[in-house]
Design an enzyme around this catalytic site. Structure first.
Site, short mmCIF file in Angstrom:
data_model
loop_
_atom_site.label_atom_id
_atom_site.label_comp_id
_atom_site.label_asym_id
_atom_site.label_seq_id
_atom_site.Cartn_x
_atom_site.Cartn_y
_atom_site.Cartn_z
N ASP A 8 0.83 -1.21 0.00
CA ASP A 8 0.00 0.00 0.00
C ASP A 8 0.86 1.26 0.00
OD1 ASP A 8 -2.45 -1.37 0.11
OD2 ASP A 8 -2.14 -1.77 2.24
N GLY A 9 2.02 1.18 0.67
CA GLY A 9 2.92 2.33 0.73
C GLY A 9 3.35 2.77 -0.66
N ASP A 41 -3.96 12.52 22.14
CA ASP A 41 -2.72 12.37 21.39
C ASP A 41 -2.79 13.04 20.03
OD1 ASP A 41 -1.46 11.09 23.37
OD2 ASP A 41 -1.42 9.10 22.46
N ASN A 82 -4.52 8.67 1.98
CA ASN A 82 -5.02 8.05 3.21
C ASN A 82 -5.53 9.09 4.20
OD1 ASN A 82 -4.79 5.34 2.80
ND2 ASN A 82 -2.92 5.05 3.97
N1 LIG Z 1 -1.24 2.65 14.16
C1 LIG Z 1 -1.36 2.48 12.87
O1 LIG Z 1 -2.11 1.66 12.37
C2 LIG Z 1 -0.57 3.36 11.96
C3 LIG Z 1 0.42 4.20 12.45
C4 LIG Z 1 1.10 5.00 11.55
C5 LIG Z 1 0.80 4.96 10.18
N2 LIG Z 1 -0.16 4.12 9.75
C6 LIG Z 1 -0.56 4.08 8.34
O2 LIG Z 1 0.50 3.84 7.49
C7 LIG Z 1 0.28 4.58 6.32
C8 LIG Z 1 1.54 4.72 5.54
O3 LIG Z 1 1.76 3.46 4.95
P1 LIG Z 1 3.22 2.98 4.57
O4 LIG Z 1 3.08 1.68 3.86
O5 LIG Z 1 3.92 4.11 3.90
O6 LIG Z 1 3.86 2.78 5.97
P2 LIG Z 1 4.26 1.40 6.69
O7 LIG Z 1 5.26 0.70 5.86
O8 LIG Z 1 4.59 1.76 8.09
O9 LIG Z 1 2.94 0.52 6.64
C9 LIG Z 1 1.77 0.80 7.33
C10 LIG Z 1 0.75 -0.33 7.18
O10 LIG Z 1 -0.50 0.28 6.88
C11 LIG Z 1 -1.07 -0.42 5.76
N3 LIG Z 1 -1.90 0.51 4.99
C12 LIG Z 1 -1.50 1.63 4.34
N4 LIG Z 1 -2.55 2.19 3.72
C13 LIG Z 1 -3.62 1.41 3.98
C14 LIG Z 1 -4.99 1.47 3.64
N5 LIG Z 1 -5.48 2.46 2.93
N6 LIG Z 1 -5.81 0.49 4.09
C15 LIG Z 1 -5.34 -0.52 4.84
N7 LIG Z 1 -4.06 -0.63 5.21
C16 LIG Z 1 -3.21 0.32 4.79
C17 LIG Z 1 0.09 -0.93 4.96
O11 LIG Z 1 -0.31 -2.04 4.18
C18 LIG Z 1 1.05 -1.32 6.06
O12 LIG Z 1 0.82 -2.61 6.51
C19 LIG Z 1 -0.27 5.88 6.82
O13 LIG Z 1 -0.99 6.57 5.82
C20 LIG Z 1 -1.12 5.42 7.97
O14 LIG Z 1 -2.46 5.22 7.59
C21 LIG Z 1 -0.84 3.33 10.61
N1 LIG Z 2 9.34 4.13 -5.21
C1 LIG Z 2 9.55 4.40 -3.93
N2 LIG Z 2 10.53 5.24 -3.54
C2 LIG Z 2 10.75 5.52 -2.24
N3 LIG Z 2 10.02 5.00 -1.24
C3 LIG Z 2 9.02 4.17 -1.57
C4 LIG Z 2 8.72 3.82 -2.92
N4 LIG Z 2 7.68 2.96 -2.94
C5 LIG Z 2 7.35 2.77 -1.66
N5 LIG Z 2 8.14 3.48 -0.84
C6 LIG Z 2 8.08 3.51 0.62
O1 LIG Z 2 8.52 2.25 1.09
C7 LIG Z 2 7.77 1.89 2.25
C8 LIG Z 2 7.28 0.45 2.13
O2 LIG Z 2 6.50 0.32 0.99
P1 LIG Z 2 5.28 -0.66 0.90
O3 LIG Z 2 4.29 -0.35 1.95
O4 LIG Z 2 4.80 -0.63 -0.50
O5 LIG Z 2 5.93 -2.07 1.15
P2 LIG Z 2 5.78 -3.03 2.39
O6 LIG Z 2 6.04 -2.25 3.64
O7 LIG Z 2 6.63 -4.21 2.13
O8 LIG Z 2 4.28 -3.45 2.26
P3 LIG Z 2 3.31 -3.75 3.46
O9 LIG Z 2 3.17 -2.42 4.13
O10 LIG Z 2 2.06 -4.23 2.82
O11 LIG Z 2 4.02 -4.75 4.30
C9 LIG Z 2 6.63 2.89 2.36
O12 LIG Z 2 6.92 3.76 3.44
C10 LIG Z 2 6.66 3.66 1.09
O13 LIG Z 2 6.35 5.03 1.25
#
Ligand SMILES: NC(=O)c1ccc[n+]([C@@H]2O[C@H](COP(=O)([O-])OP(=O)(O)OC[C@H]3O[C@@H](n4cnc5c(N)ncnc54)[C@H](O)[C@@H]3O)[C@@H](O)[C@H]2O)c1
Ligand SMILES: Nc1ncnc2c1ncn2[C@@H]1O[C@H](COP(=O)(O)OP(=O)(O)OP(=O)(O)O)[C@@H](O)[C@H]1O
Length: 530
Positions: free
Chosen positions: A294-295, A403, A373
């Site tokens: 999703d990131g 918070d 998001n």
């Molecule tokens: N306590 C929490 O649950 C918490 C805390 C901080 C950030 N986040 C979320 O993480 C997002 C950033 O994601 P990232 O991947 O860059 O960071 P990350 O790598 O820390 O992953 C955060 C997790 O949130 C999940 N996620 C992200 N968007 C989602 C969505 N729309 N629906 C369901 N799950 C989703 C991702 O799959 C991942 O497992 C932020 O936008 C925020 O929503 C969640």
């Molecule tokens: N092309 C990119 N360049 C720099 N950062 C990126 C890029 N694509 C994703 N990221 C960052 O890398 C992090 C991890 O990406 P992503 O959530 O896609 O993978 P993941 O953590 O393995 O997946 P999941 O969250 O489902 O476990 C996110 O914080 C996202 O913002």
């Protein structure tokens, strides 16, 4: 009771009431202070009647509190209106800029257009324009995307990297499909009141379908960094798209270097040099493919500050709420996407502005940030409670003491907002989720507000600490006392391709990703109703 004691009690009451009513010291109190002073300076009656007098003072203070709250609401309304006007002004300016640079439109001169665009290998600057301005206004409003969009020649090109070797951008049509009537188009009259009877058109049951009118030719591939499996798949996909589908391919500068390290064969993969060039990608890219979780989808959306091409998210992460496509079957999946039609989810985004204390007009502040998001305002490393005053248009909503606060899209409802106790909402539902983070109050339930509101989150001048805003979990910005964050629905949604349709994909995600309502089924044997 001594006069000095009464005075300080009254002043303390006035201060508490102002706080209770969400009004702070920084508000223009002028006349009200004078009124309080007059009440306080009235001669004291006999000591016997002092309690009655205090009750009367309290009443007066309550009235003062009400007036103060109204003043704060009026201020918030004026600020919200200013933001709205700035937004409208920016849209108008963008439109005018495009009009200034344009040549004749396709509608005005179709023959000429074909000749210019079709006749040359390396095109000049292309821009998307609605078929006619008038038609698009009638159809979906100023920023509608329902109308058929046609490409035009926009004169000499100042971004050679992203425009080189590209022939033209594909045009497509969006269609709103109704479950009840197969051929039903998007209805614009949501509410009709013919003959005094109010009826609503079906809205929620409509699935959006994207049909290519000209074949897509340019794909942007964005990948999660530091993953070997992603790297391998990316190289495979790039060569397949080039060899089998003759597509133009864009990748990030980092990915291009990685590909070239592997082989000079990948020299055809294009990239961009700086952010300025990157912001023009939407003018040439027909389709975005993401490889990650999703990131990576959030990352892809953040690369487009205006219109976003359709995104096809392949799942290579752990949760994958927004990534319905299986990477193992990428060929079959891309084939059907490139041929279309595609079911899409139009994911709404929020547009956020940080307004700094004392800035005379909004132009002095930083540019808008779009989130897919959520935007979070929290206490960061501060150990103090956040104290945030929240306004919706011209109404006071509440003061958050806890918070922090999450303002989330419906797509983000399954992310941080869910973890903070917010509802899960289908991504196609328009609305803004207002979810507190650990509120220090027993009755602070999360809200869902309508899509049209402008929210203003103000850090009061008397706040003990700073607050921090973060956007889709990135780009933390400090908000000092007096600063505010203004947030409204953005004009540019993120279209993501669905594997089934937007509802079946959403249900699949909450079942598979979150194990929603998973429980062993009760066995058949046991007591029965007689
Ligand atoms: N306590 C929490 O649950 C918490 C805390 C901080 C950030 N986040 C979320 O993480 C997002 C950033 O994601 P990232 O991947 O860059 O960071 P990350 O790598 O820390 O992953 C955060 C997790 O949130 C999940 N996620 C992200 N968007 C989602 C969505 N729309 N629906 C369901 N799950 C989703 C991702 O799959 C991942 O497992 C932020 O936008 C925020 O929503 C969640
Ligand atoms: N092309 C990119 N360049 C720099 N950062 C990126 C890029 N694509 C994703 N990221 C960052 O890398 C992090 C991890 O990406 P992503 O959530 O896609 O993978 P993941 O953590 O393995 O997946 P999941 O969250 O489902 O476990 C996110 O914080 C996202 O913002």
């Amino acid at each position: 009771m001594k006069r000095s004691n009464v005075n300080s009690t009254v002043q303390a009451n006035a201060h508490n009431l102002a706080q209770e009513n969400g009004v702070n010291d920084f508000l223009p109190l002028g006349n009200l202070e004078k009124a309080i002073k007059e009440i306080v300076e009235q001669p004291l009656p006999l000591v016997d009647g002092i309690e009655d007098q205090l009750v009367e003072f309290s009443e007066a203070m309550r009235t003062v509190g009400k007036v103060l709250r109204e003043a704060a609401e009026a201020k918030a309304a004026a600020q919200a209106e200013a933001t709205e006007w700035k937004h409208k002004y920016e849209l108008e300016r963008e439109k005018n800029l495009q009009l200034e640079q344009k040549g004749p439109t396709f509608a005005e001169n179709p023959g000429n257009f074909e000749q210019k665009v079709g006749g040359s290998d390396s095109i000049e600057h292309l821009a998307i324009e609605p078929e006619t301005g008038e038609k698009s206004q009638r159809c979906c409003g100023e920023n509608g995307i329902c109308s058929h969009e046609v490409l035009r020649d926009r004169g000499p090109d100042s971004y050679p990297n992203i425009h080189s070797k590209i022939t033209r951008k594909a045009s497509f049509k969006l269609k709103w499909c109704s479950k009840s009537k197969k051929d039903d188009q998007h209805k614009h009259d949501i509410v009709s009141f013919e003959k005094g009877n109010i009826t609503t058109a079906e809205r929620s049951s409509k699935q959006i379908s994207l049909k290519w009118e000209t074949p897509p030719q340019t794909v942007l591939i964005l990948t999660k960094p530091n993953s070997t499996s992603v790297k391998i798949l990316c190289a495979e996909m790039v060569s397949w798209l080039k060899e089998k589908r003759s597509m133009n391919i864009f990748v990030e500068p980092r990915v291009r270097n990685e590909l070239l390290e592997e082989s000079s064969y990948f020299n055809f993969a294009q990239s961009w040099i700086d952010d300025k060039e990157m912001w023009h990608l939407h003018e040439v890219v027909d389709l975005v493919v993401t490889l990650g979780g999703d990131g990576t989808v959030l990352w892809a959306a953040s690369k487009f500050k205006g219109p976003v091409p359709p995104i096809v998210p392949f799942s290579l992460g752990s949760l994958g709420f927004m990534t319905p496509f299986y990477s193992e079957r990428y060929k079959e999946c891309l084939k059907s996407i490139l041929e279309g039609p595609i079911s899409i989810t139009l994911r709404h985004r929020l547009q956020c502005h940080v307004i700094r204390e004392g800035s005379e007009n909004e132009n002095e502040n930083e540019g808008p940030i779009l989130v897919l998001n959520e935007v979070t305002i929290d206490r960061g490393i501060s150990s103090f409670l956040t104290n945030l005053e929240c306004y919706s248009d011209n109404s006071f909503v509440t003061t958050v003491q806890g918070d922090g606060l999450i303002l989330s899209t419906t797509s983000g409802s399954t992310a941080y907002s869910l973890a903070a106790g917010g509802s899960m909402v289908h991504p196609q539902v328009p609305g803004i989720l207002f979810t507190p983070i650990c509120p220090h109050s027993l009755s602070f339930r999360p809200l869902i507000l309508p899509e049209h509101v402008t929210l203003r989150i103000q850090v009061p001048l008397n706040s003990r600490g700073h607050a921090w805003a973060s956007f889709d979990g990135k780009d933390r910005k400090q908000l000092a006392p007096g600063d505010a964050l203004v947030c409204s629905m953005a004009a540019w949604p993120v279209p993501t391709a669905c594997r089934g349709d937007s509802t079946s994909d959403f249900l699949h995600s909450i079942h598979d990703g979150l194990h929603w309502n998973l429980r062993r089924t009760q066995s058949f044997d046991g007591p029965r109703e007689s």
